[in-house]
Design an enzyme around this catalytic site. Sequence first.
Site, mmCIF file in Angstrom:
data_model
loop_
_atom_site.group_PDB
_atom_site.id
_atom_site.type_symbol
_atom_site.label_atom_id
_atom_site.label_comp_id
_atom_site.label_asym_id
_atom_site.label_seq_id
_atom_site.Cartn_x
_atom_site.Cartn_y
_atom_site.Cartn_z
ATOM 1 C CG ASP A 156 81.408 101.957 -15.959
ATOM 2 O OD1 ASP A 156 81.461 101.379 -14.989
ATOM 3 O OD2 ASP A 156 80.317 103.286 -15.347
ATOM 4 C CE1 TYR B 91 74.224 104.969 -15.577
ATOM 5 C CE2 TYR B 91 75.854 106.615 -15.152
ATOM 6 C CZ TYR B 91 75.227 105.718 -14.331
ATOM 7 O OH TYR B 91 74.175 106.153 -13.216
ATOM 8 N NE ARG C 279 89.326 121.541 -3.469
ATOM 9 C CZ ARG C 279 90.075 122.874 -3.130
ATOM 10 N NH1 ARG C 279 90.817 122.860 -4.120
ATOM 11 N NH2 ARG C 279 89.707 124.232 -2.859
ATOM 12 C CE LYS D 183 75.696 102.596 -9.262
ATOM 13 N NZ LYS D 183 75.790 102.087 -10.745
#
Length: 391
Positions: A182, A110, A57, A207
Site C-alpha cells: 500500500d 490500514y 465495466r 488521497k
Amino acid sequence: MKDTKPDTRLVHAGLDPHANFGIVNPPVYHCSTVLFPTLEALEGADRAPFETVQYGRMGTPTSQAFEKAVAELEGGYRAVSAASGLAAITTALLAFAKAGDHILITDSAYGPTRRFANETLARFGVEVEYFDPAVGAGIAALLRPNTSLVYIESPGSLTFEVQDVPAIAAAAKAAGAKVMIDNTWATPLLFQPLRHGVDVSIHSATKYIVGHADAMLGVIVCNEESWLEVKRTAVRVGTAAGPDDLFLGLRGLRTLSVRLKRHEQTALALADWLAARPEVTRVLHPARTDFPGHALWKRDFTGSCGLFGILVNQVPKPALAAMLDGLELFGMGYSWGGFESLILPAKPAAIRTATRWEEPGLLLRLHAGLEDVDDLIRDLERGFERMKNAL
Ligand SMILES: *Cc1c(COP(=O)(O)O)cnc(C)c1O
C-alpha cells in the site's frame, strides 16, 4: 521525450491530445453499452477482452488514460483502476490468495485491509498472519511453502513505521510469494516500489492523487507478471471506477508535485513546532532524524507528504474535546490528502496482533493542508491553550 524527470512525466503522462482534436485533456466517457457494428467485430472483441473497449465495466478510454499515467509515473507495466482505495486493495488480494494459502500482512496495515483479510479471506480458507513492520530480511523465517503473498504498507497507517521494502521483497520473491504494498502515503512520486522488487503497488487515489477531498478512487500498479491476473480479478468483481472520479484523478495528477511539496513543507514546519511543545512527547514523522525508520526512509524515498502523527500526554476526554472541538482550521475526519488540514485521534493498540503498540500518551494523526502554516500553528496553539484550561 525519453528520460524525463518525474515532474515532467506528471504533466504529460497518459495524454494524447492529437487523438482528440488537439484538446489537452482526454474526454470523459460516460459508458455502459458499447455497440459493435457487425457480428465479426463482436466476436473479435471477445478474443481480446482487455485491449478493446467493449463494455463500461471492463475499461474505457478514460480509465485507460488514468491507468497509463499512473503506471508510467511509478515505473509499472500497466495499472488497474478501482472504485476506491479499499476496492483496489481487496482486488489485488483476491487476485493472488486462494484457499489453503498462507499470507503475511504487516501489523501496521490500514485497518479495513486487516478486516477484509480477517473476515473475508479467512472465510475462504486463507490463513492470515501478521508480521512486525520492523521484520526486514527476518521475514524469511515466517515464509512457508504455501505463503502466496506478503503485504507491506510503509510508512504504516497511523504509526508510520518505515519498512525495509527491498529486504522483505527479496526474501519473499526467493520463496515464490507475490509482494504487494500500500503505497498511498508516498504517492507514485516519492517511492517507486516496483524498482525495489515489489510486484503490485496500490494507491488510494482518493488521497493525494485526487487531492481535493471530492472523489473515491483506487489504482493498482502492476509488473508484467501480475497485471493480467489483477485485471481479470477487477473485471470479475466489477470494481470499475466512475468516469467523473477518473477525470478528477487525471486532473489531480497534473498538480500532484506542487501540492505535495507544499504539504511536505507545512508538515515539517508543524512537526518542528509540535516537537517543542510541552504537551507533545513524540513526533512520528519519517523525515525527522529522531524517527526510528528515518534511515530507511532516507535511503528509499525522495520526500515526505503532509501526513504524520504526534503523541501527546494523556489528558481526560473533556480536555481533549476542548482542544479538538474548538479548532477552526483543522477539521476532524477520516481520509487525508485533500487541500485542507485534518486532525484525528487514533488508537493503534486496539487493532495490532503481531506486535504491541505501547507508546504512552494519546496519538493524534495530522494532515497538513495547503493553508498558511502560521495560521495552522495559531489554531493548534489555541487548541493546546483550551486543553490546558480544561484540566
Ligand atoms: C484511505 C486509505 C485507504 C483506503 O482508500 P479509500 O479510497 O478510502 O477506499 C487505503 N490505504 C491507506 C493507507 C489509506 O489511507
